[in-house]
Design an enzyme around this catalytic site. Structure first.
Site, short mmCIF file in Angstrom:
data_model
loop_
_atom_site.label_atom_id
_atom_site.label_comp_id
_atom_site.label_asym_id
_atom_site.label_seq_id
_atom_site.Cartn_x
_atom_site.Cartn_y
_atom_site.Cartn_z
N ARG A 136 0.69 -1.15 -0.05
CA ARG A 136 -0.20 -0.15 0.07
C ARG A 136 0.83 1.21 -0.32
O ARG A 136 0.42 2.09 -0.58
CB ARG A 136 -0.87 -0.07 1.30
N TYR A 150 -9.01 13.66 -6.61
CA TYR A 150 -9.38 14.98 -6.12
C TYR A 150 -8.79 15.32 -4.60
O TYR A 150 -8.20 14.48 -4.06
CB TYR A 150 -11.00 15.03 -5.63
#
Length: 254
Positions: A136, A150
């Site tokens: 990750r 975003y």
């Protein structure tokens, strides 16, 4: 530890690769003035850069991807992940010095670092040695059909000040928030990058999926979660389609 110290306890983070989202608008009018041979030469140079940068991904030392952006905010986005800020800057400079860059106008950029917080972290041992955590923190960017990016903040006003909540309150809120995200596992890949001190917002959110409607469903569902409904503030949304080395020439064809 005093009650006031507990209230203001900062979440600790695990930090991975540094990230650059570079959004460009094409100067199509100037691009069209070039001869076909000139355009092909420039495209060849740019694909050479992409292939050069791709070596790092093969060696597990970074990742990158390219997407065309839908709408008037930009024409394409280059997302780069690298181990150091210096390497990130070097790639940015390499592109800026390329001939293709002469026909682009910077539209937006975002600088951050892949981040995992200790709100949801658990377990003993060095987390940087945990294969799941490492995957990750140092992800290989997928070649999904669609991307959504975003930036966002946590609200800091009046009674809705995220940073005045205790660690326990924030952890409980983030746990329920995270459950929504995990319910989209297999449909949406999410990469959270921290940007406090790096850019104008506190986090960048990059979503990848082969079904563009999953972005709408995920973001809408999260709107009803208290973390977003009460404490979330969002910047502009960018949505795009994947550009591969095979589809790039068609994108630049005029």
């Amino acid at each position: 530890m005093s009650e006031q110290q507990m209230t203001n306890e900062a979440a600790k983070t695990l930090d991975g690769w540094y990230a650059l989202h570079d959004f460009r608008t094409m100067d199509w009018a100037s691009w069209k003035l070039l001869s076909s041979d000139e355009r092909q030469s420039i495209i060849h140079e740019f694909t050479g850069l992409l292939e050069k940068w791709g070596v790092a991904q093969k060696e597990g030392k970074g990742s990158q991807t390219l997407y065309s952006i839908v709408g008037q905010k930009a024409d394409f986005m280059l997302m780069i992940l690298r181990p150091t800020m210096e390497e990130l800057n070097q790639i940015e400079l390499e592109f800026n010095k390329s001939r293709l860059a002469e026909f682009t106008i910077p539209a937006y950029s975002y600088v951050s670092v892949v981040e995992l917080s200790n709100y949801l972290a658990s377990g003993d041992g060095d987390p940087y040695e945990n294969p799941h955590v490492r995957a990750r923190l140092y992800p290989e960017l997928p070649e999904s059909k669609y991307v959504c990016f975003y930036p966002m903040d946590k609200r800091r006003s009046g009674n809705d000040n995220w940073y005045m909540l205790s660690m326990e309150e924030r952890r409980n809120l983030m746990r329920s928030h995270g459950l929504i995200g995990r319910s989209y596992a297999g449909k949406v890949k999410q990469i959270i990058t921290g940007s406090v001190g790096f850019d104008d917002y506190e986090w960048g959110v990059t979503l990848f999926s082969d079904d563009v409607l999953q972005f709408k469903k995920l973001v809408y569902e999260m709107r009803f979660d208290e973390v977003s409904a009460r404490y979330g503030e969002f910047g502009s949304f960018f949505v795009g389609n994947h550009l591969s080395l095979d589809t790039l020439p068609q994108f630049l064809y005029v």
